[in-house]
Design a protein around this motif. Structure first.
Motif, mmCIF file in Angstrom:
data_model
loop_
_atom_site.group_PDB
_atom_site.id
_atom_site.type_symbol
_atom_site.label_atom_id
_atom_site.label_comp_id
_atom_site.label_asym_id
_atom_site.label_seq_id
_atom_site.Cartn_x
_atom_site.Cartn_y
_atom_site.Cartn_z
ATOM 1 N N MET A 40 0.829 -1.194 0.000
ATOM 2 C CA MET A 40 0.000 0.000 0.000
ATOM 3 C C MET A 40 0.875 1.260 0.000
ATOM 4 S SD MET A 40 -3.013 1.031 2.678
ATOM 5 C CE MET A 40 -1.881 1.252 4.029
ATOM 6 N N LEU A 41 1.919 1.270 0.828
ATOM 7 C CA LEU A 41 2.830 2.417 0.859
ATOM 8 C C LEU A 41 3.540 2.602 -0.480
ATOM 9 C CD1 LEU A 41 4.441 2.042 4.399
ATOM 10 C CD2 LEU A 41 2.894 3.846 3.632
ATOM 11 N N LYS A 42 3.939 1.483 -1.091
ATOM 12 C CA LYS A 42 4.629 1.555 -2.376
ATOM 13 C C LYS A 42 3.722 2.147 -3.459
ATOM 14 C CE LYS A 42 7.219 -1.239 -5.649
ATOM 15 N NZ LYS A 42 7.736 -2.558 -5.969
ATOM 16 N N LEU A 59 18.249 7.803 -3.102
ATOM 17 C CA LEU A 59 17.074 8.265 -2.358
ATOM 18 C C LEU A 59 15.916 7.282 -2.524
ATOM 19 C CD1 LEU A 59 15.921 10.517 -0.592
ATOM 20 C CD2 LEU A 59 15.166 11.644 -2.681
ATOM 21 N N ASP A 60 15.766 6.743 -3.720
ATOM 22 C CA ASP A 60 14.720 5.743 -3.960
ATOM 23 C C ASP A 60 14.956 4.495 -3.109
ATOM 24 O OD1 ASP A 60 13.532 7.438 -5.779
ATOM 25 O OD2 ASP A 60 14.372 6.421 -7.545
ATOM 26 N N THR A 61 16.210 4.051 -3.038
ATOM 27 C CA THR A 61 16.555 2.867 -2.242
ATOM 28 C C THR A 61 16.279 3.126 -0.770
ATOM 29 O OG1 THR A 61 18.252 2.242 -3.832
ATOM 30 C CG2 THR A 61 18.400 1.252 -1.654
ATOM 31 N N PHE A 62 16.693 4.281 -0.278
ATOM 32 C CA PHE A 62 16.445 4.631 1.121
ATOM 33 C C PHE A 62 14.956 4.691 1.415
ATOM 34 C CE2 PHE A 62 15.568 7.799 4.402
ATOM 35 C CZ PHE A 62 16.245 7.224 5.465
ATOM 36 N N THR A 63 14.183 5.263 0.510
ATOM 37 C CA THR A 63 12.737 5.372 0.702
ATOM 38 C C THR A 63 12.095 3.992 0.753
ATOM 39 O OG1 THR A 63 12.743 7.496 -0.442
ATOM 40 C CG2 THR A 63 10.628 6.406 -0.225
ATOM 41 N N GLU A 64 12.549 3.066 -0.094
ATOM 42 C CA GLU A 64 12.018 1.699 -0.075
ATOM 43 C C GLU A 64 12.329 1.014 1.246
ATOM 44 O OE1 GLU A 64 13.478 -0.394 -3.481
ATOM 45 O OE2 GLU A 64 12.512 0.974 -4.888
ATOM 46 N N MET A 65 13.564 1.195 1.737
ATOM 47 C CA MET A 65 13.941 0.594 3.019
ATOM 48 C C MET A 65 13.133 1.217 4.155
ATOM 49 S SD MET A 65 18.091 0.053 2.533
ATOM 50 C CE MET A 65 18.436 1.385 3.601
ATOM 51 N N ASP A 67 10.134 2.586 3.941
ATOM 52 C CA ASP A 67 8.756 2.117 3.836
ATOM 53 C C ASP A 67 8.603 0.695 4.374
ATOM 54 O OD1 ASP A 67 7.930 4.517 2.808
ATOM 55 O OD2 ASP A 67 7.764 3.811 0.730
ATOM 56 N N ALA A 68 9.602 -0.156 4.121
ATOM 57 C CA ALA A 68 9.553 -1.526 4.627
ATOM 58 C C ALA A 68 9.561 -1.530 6.154
ATOM 59 C CB ALA A 68 10.724 -2.343 4.090
ATOM 60 N N ARG A 69 10.384 -0.693 6.745
ATOM 61 C CA ARG A 69 10.454 -0.616 8.206
ATOM 62 C C ARG A 69 9.173 -0.012 8.790
ATOM 63 N NH1 ARG A 69 10.427 -2.673 12.306
ATOM 64 N NH2 ARG A 69 11.208 -1.661 14.156
ATOM 65 N N ALA A 73 6.652 -1.835 11.402
ATOM 66 C CA ALA A 73 6.272 -1.199 12.666
ATOM 67 C C ALA A 73 4.758 -1.017 12.758
ATOM 68 C CB ALA A 73 6.979 0.144 12.813
ATOM 69 N N MET A 74 4.131 -0.644 11.647
ATOM 70 C CA MET A 74 2.674 -0.477 11.644
ATOM 71 C C MET A 74 1.966 -1.797 11.924
ATOM 72 S SD MET A 74 1.994 2.182 8.507
ATOM 73 C CE MET A 74 0.212 1.980 8.568
ATOM 74 N N SER A 75 2.466 -2.891 11.353
ATOM 75 C CA SER A 75 1.816 -4.182 11.567
ATOM 76 C C SER A 75 1.966 -4.645 13.012
ATOM 77 C CB SER A 75 2.380 -5.231 10.618
ATOM 78 O OG SER A 75 3.692 -5.601 10.998
ATOM 79 N N GLU A 76 3.025 -4.192 13.686
ATOM 80 C CA GLU A 76 3.239 -4.589 15.079
ATOM 81 C C GLU A 76 2.469 -3.713 16.056
ATOM 82 O OE1 GLU A 76 7.451 -4.398 15.545
ATOM 83 O OE2 GLU A 76 7.806 -6.150 14.273
ATOM 84 N N THR A 77 2.393 -2.406 15.792
ATOM 85 C CA THR A 77 1.835 -1.486 16.786
ATOM 86 C C THR A 77 0.407 -1.040 16.494
ATOM 87 O OG1 THR A 77 2.832 0.398 15.647
ATOM 88 C CG2 THR A 77 4.097 -0.598 17.424
ATOM 89 N N MET A 78 0.083 -0.775 15.249
ATOM 90 C CA MET A 78 -1.280 -0.337 14.912
ATOM 91 C C MET A 78 -1.735 -0.999 13.621
ATOM 92 S SD MET A 78 -0.436 3.600 14.133
ATOM 93 C CE MET A 78 0.674 4.067 12.839
#
Length: 106
Positions: A40-42, A59-65, A67-69, A73-78
């Motif tokens: 969804m984020l992608k 910058l694209d690589t950093f953004t992908e990493m 988004d993965a994190r 975190a979203m799946s664990e906390t909310m």
């Protein structure tokens, strides 16, 4: 010398014994939620509502990493709830898991 039986077809394991554990089923639901949130984020990033000031492959690589994190975190906390819905659906087909994954009455 005996040859071990082939337990997977086309690289996909046919061993379903790990589904008998409520903890494994819960982890699978959480991982599914993280993958779904990541997709969804992608797709939101691909919409590109504005042109970035600095655009580079790094910058694209950093953004992908990032988004993965964030998705993890979203799946664990909310969580959104899709992982729990999948877990509840799979638990219905296994009678020994129905008692351990059901919500307690309120």
């Amino acid at each position: 010398m005996s040859i071990a039986p082939v337990s997977n077809v086309g690289g996909i394991s046919t061993d379903t014994s790990r589904l008998k554990s409520a903890d494994n089923l819960k982890k699978a639901g959480q991982q599914f939620e993280a993958v779904f949130t990541g997709m969804m984020l992608k797709s939101m990033r691909q919409a590109k509502l504005a042109d970035p000031l600095f655009d580079s492959k790094a910058l694209d690589t950093f953004t992908e990493m990032q988004d993965a994190r964030v998705a993890q975190a979203m799946s664990e906390t909310m969580p959104l709830g899709i992982g729990k819905a999948m877990t509840d659906f799979l638990a219905k087909s296994q009678s020994d898991l129905n008692d351990s994954t059901a919500d307690p009455p309120k």
